[in-house]
Design an enzyme around this catalytic site. Structure first.
Site, mmCIF file in Angstrom:
data_model
loop_
_atom_site.group_PDB
_atom_site.id
_atom_site.type_symbol
_atom_site.label_atom_id
_atom_site.label_comp_id
_atom_site.label_asym_id
_atom_site.label_seq_id
_atom_site.Cartn_x
_atom_site.Cartn_y
_atom_site.Cartn_z
ATOM 1 N N CYS A 292 2.683 5.101 8.026
ATOM 2 C CA CYS A 292 3.305 6.018 7.125
ATOM 3 C C CYS A 292 3.593 5.228 5.757
ATOM 4 C CB CYS A 292 4.400 6.864 7.517
ATOM 5 S SG CYS A 292 4.903 8.152 6.341
ATOM 6 N N CYS B 52 6.724 6.739 3.867
ATOM 7 C CA CYS B 52 7.978 6.458 4.712
ATOM 8 C C CYS B 52 8.410 5.036 4.428
ATOM 9 C CB CYS B 52 8.007 6.692 6.147
ATOM 10 S SG CYS B 52 7.024 8.253 6.597
ATOM 11 N N ASP B 53 7.416 4.131 4.539
ATOM 12 C CA ASP B 53 7.606 2.625 4.894
ATOM 13 C C ASP B 53 7.302 1.735 3.460
ATOM 14 O OD1 ASP B 53 8.865 3.232 7.175
ATOM 15 O OD2 ASP B 53 6.975 3.034 8.204
#
Ligand code: NAP
Length: 327
Positions: free
Chosen positions: A150, A153-154
């Protein structure tokens, strides 16, 4: 709030609504149902084995969930959502997966490993899980330490900033991951196992034209290497097997997602990939009284906030449906 499952005589308990899942869609649906005074049960999945809490349990820092200006850890966000729901006495928690569901007769029957309940309505929030390179050395070892599925997300984490990163896959997800990562990374390699993209033309063109992206066709990942975090990938040509090493500090999978809908097969309408189909921009599925929310029915957005929004929609649709049917 205890596990209120049987009446002491072995009879199944009957609830107005059953929610399946424990990610943002599930907790939001439960919050709305609880406040509407709907007596409901939730199958959260196991605490052990990673099912409980969904994909956010695997995410480190979330910086795009409104209300947390300093960001919040994925597991912490899930804990807060659960805590908010657990204040309500009309929600019963079962820490099991639903293994079997019978939607052919009403009320519906849901069976977990130890528990069996009945419910007039069901909200499915079982999510989807990112495909990974199972069995490739380094996948497990570096998961969350240089390997992710992701970018949103990261991707902005310090370990990836101004570094060289590899994205695996050639579909729309992989293109989105690669394009997102160019905001932070020094360079992004896209590694495709075949000689062509599976993505839409427009996404393909965007990655091809991006100055920070280099596309490597017909190579497969053999090994992800590193020390504390990732330092490189070993890749081999899909046809002639010649190997080469790329020095990268991150590996992002864009291999697509599998929805967790196996237990609903042949009972609820799904698309060719197993994602639940919702009707007319509502949370309703092909079965009356069965609703869907979150990644289990979402190929496109796949965000915590969109899942939470869909959980709200599903609870409102469910409550209205129960009232209309005087249940
Ligand atoms: P996808 O289209 O199935 O693409 C998966 C990609 O991963 C393919 O390039 C595939 O390679 C590769 N792959 C799978 N397993 C692999 C392995 N073990 N090793 C190496 N490569 C592997 O999945 P997706 O990109 O998530 O898209 C799914 C659906 O959602 C599509 O309909 C897509 O259009 C849609 N979607 C839309 C958007 C958007 O509109 N913004 C965003 C994301 C997804 P092969 O091609 O060689 O099989």
């Amino acid at each position: 709030m205890g596990d209120r499952l049987e009446d002491g005589k072995g009879k199944k308990m009957l609830y107005k609504a059953a929610v399946i899942g424990s990610g943002p869609a599930a907790w939001t649906a439960l919050l709305y149902l609880a406040r509407a005074q709907v007596d409901c049960v939730v199958f959260t999945g196991h605490t052990q084995g990673g099912a409980r809490g969904g994909q956010l349990m695997l995410t480190t820092e979330i910086e795009n969930y409104p209300g947390f200006p300093k960001g919040i850890g994925g597991p912490e966000l899930m804990e807060l959502m659960e805590k908010q729901v657990r204040q309500y006495k009309n929600v019963t928690c079962v820490e099991e997966d639903v293994l079997e569901i019978e939607l052919g007769s009403r009320p519906f029957t849901l069976r977990g490993g130890r528990t069996c309940v009945q419910a007039y309505s069901v909200i499915v929030c079982t999510g989807a899980y990112a495909r990974r390179l199972d069995g490739v050395p380094g996948d497990k070892e570096f998961w969350g330490k240089g390997v992710s599925a992701c970018a949103v997300c990261d991707g902005a984490l310090p370990i990836y900033r101004n570094k060289e990163i590899a994205v695996i896959g050639g579909g729309d997800s992989a293109c989105e991951e690669a394009l997102f990562l160019t905001k932070y990374a020094k360079k992004v390699y896209m590694i495709l196992r075949s000689d062509k993209f599976r993505a839409s033309k427009i996404m393909e063109r965007r990655v091809e034209e991006h100055p920070k992206i280099e596309i490597i066709f017909e190579y497969q990942v053999k090994k992800i290497v590193g020390n504390d975090t990732v330092t490189g990938v070993n890749i081999a040509h899909s046809k002639h097997g010649v190997e080469k090493n790329l020095e990268v500090n991150g590996v992002f999978y864009g291999l697509g997602h599998n929805p967790s809908t196996g237990f609903l097969r042949n009972q609820v309408e799904m698309d060719e990939d197993g994602f639940l189909i919702r009707k007319n921009c509502t949370a309703m599925t092909s079965v009356e009284g069965v609703f869907a929310a979150g990644d289990v029915c979402d190929k496109r957005y796949k965000q915590a906030i969109t899942a939470a929004g869909m959980g709200c929609m599903a609870a409102l649709d469910c409550e209205r449906w129960l009232s209309e049917h005087k249940l």
